[in-house]
Design a protein around this motif. Structure first.
Motif, short mmCIF file in Angstrom:
data_model
loop_
_atom_site.label_atom_id
_atom_site.label_comp_id
_atom_site.label_asym_id
_atom_site.label_seq_id
_atom_site.Cartn_x
_atom_site.Cartn_y
_atom_site.Cartn_z
N THR A 86 0.82 -1.21 0.00
CA THR A 86 0.00 0.00 0.00
C THR A 86 0.85 1.26 0.00
O THR A 86 0.38 2.32 -0.35
CB THR A 86 -0.91 0.03 1.24
N GLY A 87 2.10 1.15 0.45
CA GLY A 87 2.96 2.31 0.52
C GLY A 87 2.78 3.14 1.77
O GLY A 87 3.56 4.04 2.04
N GLU A 88 1.73 2.88 2.58
CA GLU A 88 1.46 3.66 3.77
C GLU A 88 2.08 2.99 4.99
O GLU A 88 1.84 1.81 5.25
CB GLU A 88 -0.04 3.81 3.99
N ASP A 89 2.85 3.75 5.77
CA ASP A 89 3.43 3.24 7.01
C ASP A 89 2.36 3.25 8.09
O ASP A 89 1.86 4.32 8.46
CB ASP A 89 4.61 4.12 7.40
N PRO A 90 1.97 2.08 8.65
CA PRO A 90 0.87 2.04 9.61
C PRO A 90 1.26 2.38 11.04
O PRO A 90 0.39 2.39 11.92
CB PRO A 90 0.40 0.59 9.51
N HIS A 91 2.53 2.67 11.32
CA HIS A 91 2.95 2.97 12.69
C HIS A 91 2.63 4.43 13.03
O HIS A 91 3.47 5.19 13.53
CB HIS A 91 4.45 2.71 12.84
N ILE A 92 1.39 4.81 12.78
CA ILE A 92 0.97 6.21 12.85
C ILE A 92 1.04 6.77 14.26
O ILE A 92 1.21 7.98 14.44
CB ILE A 92 -0.44 6.38 12.27
N TRP A 93 0.89 5.93 15.28
CA TRP A 93 0.85 6.42 16.67
C TRP A 93 2.18 7.01 17.12
O TRP A 93 2.23 7.71 18.13
CB TRP A 93 0.43 5.29 17.61
N LEU A 94 3.27 6.75 16.40
CA LEU A 94 4.58 7.25 16.81
C LEU A 94 4.78 8.73 16.47
O LEU A 94 5.76 9.32 16.87
CB LEU A 94 5.69 6.40 16.18
N ASN A 95 3.85 9.31 15.75
CA ASN A 95 3.79 10.77 15.58
C ASN A 95 2.83 11.29 16.66
O ASN A 95 1.65 10.94 16.66
CB ASN A 95 3.26 11.10 14.19
N PRO A 96 3.30 12.10 17.60
CA PRO A 96 2.41 12.55 18.68
C PRO A 96 1.19 13.30 18.19
O PRO A 96 0.14 13.26 18.85
CB PRO A 96 3.32 13.43 19.54
N ASP A 97 1.28 14.00 17.06
CA ASP A 97 0.10 14.66 16.51
C ASP A 97 -0.95 13.63 16.11
O ASP A 97 -2.16 13.87 16.26
CB ASP A 97 0.48 15.52 15.30
N ASN A 98 -0.49 12.49 15.60
CA ASN A 98 -1.42 11.41 15.27
C ASN A 98 -2.03 10.81 16.54
O ASN A 98 -3.19 10.42 16.55
CB ASN A 98 -0.72 10.32 14.47
N GLY A 99 -1.22 10.72 17.59
CA GLY A 99 -1.76 10.24 18.86
C GLY A 99 -2.90 11.12 19.34
O GLY A 99 -3.92 10.62 19.84
#
Length: 348
Positions: A175-188
């Motif tokens: 998919t090309g999308e990195d799913p570890h999104i929670w490691l960006n605090p803005d995403n948290g």
């Protein structure tokens, strides 16, 4: 002949969060004889960081459940029967999506049919990055930032820059999308807001509590972000390798980018060519540190470090050894920053 007495059965439309009031109605109790108290919604999360954020949002109301706990990895995770029942009983399920845990896509779809299922990769406010490819990240695009909004991912996804396998045992790298999104605090913060909005609809009685908890979480994470930026800013030029491309969101947000990875996919064994490429990268760039992950065997990192002065550190994207609860998420971010600072701060 005395007829046996059978209590009369009253059918009352009882939801599982209205057990006490329903019992009162069944027993014919008056409004003052039993104190009515609705139970909190049953919330299921998939990984420890999401459980931590949900625990913060639900604080004072209830406690969420987590499926992938301890040292278990999202890669190829299989449900236990007790966890299947948790999905069946859930009022809400929060997961990243099939990009991180493809093996849970079918169980969630089939077992959590009565729940509000929220795929957080599609949540409003989430910033996205592309996977990077090969041992050499420096020659790749750093990815892309975008906010998909409520529409989620559409067909205009960037093509994958990450070479990996296509199976149900790991990330959907194609998919090309990195799913570890929670490691960006803005995403948290965006995740907390999404959880609060979802729970407010399910449980309007406690809607204000969910919103207040999410607002308090935002202030906490914003303050922590400033601390981490100050800690990592002097290390921006230090070279390091990660075990696999799981930290792009953290690196990109704080301006401390890895130069490459040891393996393309954590479930597969790196080839001799891949390890040789990593060893060459370590020598050419004067790499200071190579990071392993506690969920996976460190032998690959040890091989990559042969005949090198680079040191070995540990990065954990899931908070494997951290105690579950509201403190886990901020502690996770602090631990990643601390591990980077400890290994990169005093290069030999």
């Amino acid at each position: 002949m005395i007829q046996p007495f059978f209590p009369r059965v009253y059918r009352v439309p009882c939801g599982k969060r209205l057990i006490v009031p329903c019992l009162a109605a069944m027993l014919g109790a008056g409004p003052l004889s039993v104190t009515a108290a609705a139970s909190p919604p049953s919330v299921v999360t998939t990984i420890k960081p999401l459980h931590a954020i949900a625990s913060t949002v639900m604080e004072g109301v209830g406690t969420p459940l987590v499926l992938i706990d301890g040292a278990a990895s999202p890669h190829g995770f299989s449900l236990k029967p007790s966890q299947a029942r948790q999905l069946q009983d859930a009022d809400a399920v929060f997961w990243i999506g099939p990009e991180l845990t493809p093996s849970l896509a079918k169980p969630i779809s089939s077992m959590a049919g009565h729940a509000a299922v929220v795929e957080l990769m599609n949540a409003k406010g989430i910033e996205h990055l592309s996977f990077r490819s090969g041992a050499d990240f420096d020659t790749n695009d750093t990815g892309h930032d975008h906010d998909d909004g409520e529409e989620g991912h559409e067909d205009d996804h960037h093509e994958s820059t990450h070479v990996g396998h296509n199976s149900d045992e790991g990330h959907a790298h194609e998919t090309g999308e990195d799913p570890h999104i929670w490691l960006n605090p803005d995403n948290g913060i965006a995740i907390a807001d999404t959880m609060a909005a979802t729970l407010a609809k399910i449980d309007p009685v406690n809607a204000e509590t969910y919103r207040e908890n999410a607002a308090r979480f935002t202030k906490q994470i914003k303050a922590l972000e400033v601390e981490i930026q100050s800690e990592l800013r002097p290390l921006a030029d230090r070279k390091f390798l990660v075990f696999h491309d799981a930290y792009h969101h953290f690196e990109h947000h704080f301006g401390v980018e890895a130069s490459g990875s040891i393996t393309l996919s954590p479930e597969s064994i790196s080839s001799a060519d891949k390890l040789a490429e990593a060893q060459e990268k370590i020598r050419e760039l004067n790499v200071v540190c190579v990071f392993q992950e506690p969920q996976f065997d460190s032998k690959l990192v040890d091989v990559a470090l042969e005949d090198s002065s680079a040191r070995k550190g540990t990065l954990d994207p899931l908070g494997t050894d951290l105690t579950n609860g509201p403190d886990l998420y901020p502690d996770l971010l602090k631990n990643i920053a601390g591990s980077l600072a400890d290994c990169l701060g005093n290069p030999s």
